[in-house]
Scaffold this motif. Structure first.
Motif, mmCIF file in Angstrom:
data_model
loop_
_atom_site.group_PDB
_atom_site.id
_atom_site.type_symbol
_atom_site.label_atom_id
_atom_site.label_comp_id
_atom_site.label_asym_id
_atom_site.label_seq_id
_atom_site.Cartn_x
_atom_site.Cartn_y
_atom_site.Cartn_z
ATOM 1 N N TYR A 23 2.332 -4.193 -3.351
ATOM 2 C CA TYR A 23 1.775 -2.910 -3.789
ATOM 3 C C TYR A 23 0.318 -2.793 -3.373
ATOM 4 C CZ TYR A 23 0.314 0.865 -6.873
ATOM 5 O OH TYR A 23 -0.206 2.037 -7.368
ATOM 6 N N TRP A 24 -0.440 -3.868 -3.604
ATOM 7 C CA TRP A 24 -1.848 -3.862 -3.195
ATOM 8 C C TRP A 24 -1.958 -3.581 -1.696
ATOM 9 C CZ3 TRP A 24 -3.748 -7.467 0.333
ATOM 10 C CH2 TRP A 24 -5.100 -7.308 0.648
ATOM 11 N N GLY A 25 -1.184 -4.291 -0.896
ATOM 12 C CA GLY A 25 -1.279 -4.134 0.552
ATOM 13 C C GLY A 25 -0.925 -2.743 1.027
ATOM 14 N N PRO A 42 -1.168 0.497 10.372
ATOM 15 C CA PRO A 42 -0.775 -0.867 10.746
ATOM 16 C C PRO A 42 -1.380 -1.936 9.817
ATOM 17 C CG PRO A 42 -1.426 0.364 12.688
ATOM 18 C CD PRO A 42 -1.776 1.209 11.503
ATOM 19 N N VAL A 43 -2.595 -1.690 9.361
ATOM 20 C CA VAL A 43 -3.247 -2.644 8.462
ATOM 21 C C VAL A 43 -2.541 -2.677 7.105
ATOM 22 C CG1 VAL A 43 -5.395 -3.189 7.234
ATOM 23 C CG2 VAL A 43 -5.470 -2.419 9.618
ATOM 24 N N GLY A 71 0.715 -5.256 3.293
ATOM 25 C CA GLY A 71 1.830 -5.056 2.370
ATOM 26 C C GLY A 71 2.945 -6.050 2.558
ATOM 27 N N LEU A 72 3.147 -6.500 3.774
ATOM 28 C CA LEU A 72 4.170 -7.513 4.041
ATOM 29 C C LEU A 72 3.589 -8.928 4.057
ATOM 30 C CD1 LEU A 72 6.154 -5.655 6.852
ATOM 31 C CD2 LEU A 72 6.768 -5.873 4.440
#
Length: 112
Positions: free
Chosen positions: A25-27, A35-36, A41-42
């Motif tokens: 969730y943070w990512g 892309p970032v 997120g992954l």
């Protein structure tokens, strides 16, 4: 009492998944180019998965015990709490932290 212990084992599993979800969730909520956000997120939950596999799981490559185990779990679950705070979901972070403290305390008391 047996049912409560079984329920707590389920909660322990769910908070492990919750830490992964919080990191993802943070990512995905970063204010950054797409892309970032996908990488974060992954990648963030992947880092937690690798750490859990190496140090936290029952079949971990590097077994942690005693104070080392406690420190690892505080940092690992704390990463989930910190991710929620960083994403701006402070209410969820407080709730997740409280759930972790209660469940892990019961696990220690009950020898889980």
């Amino acid at each position: 009492m047996k049912a409560m212990k079984a329920a707590n084992l389920g909660v322990l599993f769910l908070i492990e998944l919750g830490a992964f979800a919080a990191a993802a969730y943070w990512g995905f909520t970063l204010d950054a180019p797409t892309p970032v956000t996908w990488l974060a997120g992954l990648g963030a939950p992947l880092v937690l998965i690798v750490l859990w596999a190496l140090f936290g799981s029952p079949r971990a490559r590097f077994k942690t015990r005693g104070a080392g185990r406690a420190a690892f779990e505080v940092l690992w679950f704390g990463a989930g709490v910190a991710a929620l705070f960083a994403a701006g979901a402070w209410q969820w972070a407080v709730a997740f932290a409280a759930l972790c403290v209660v469940s892990k305390t019961l696990a220690v008391v009950w020898g889980q």
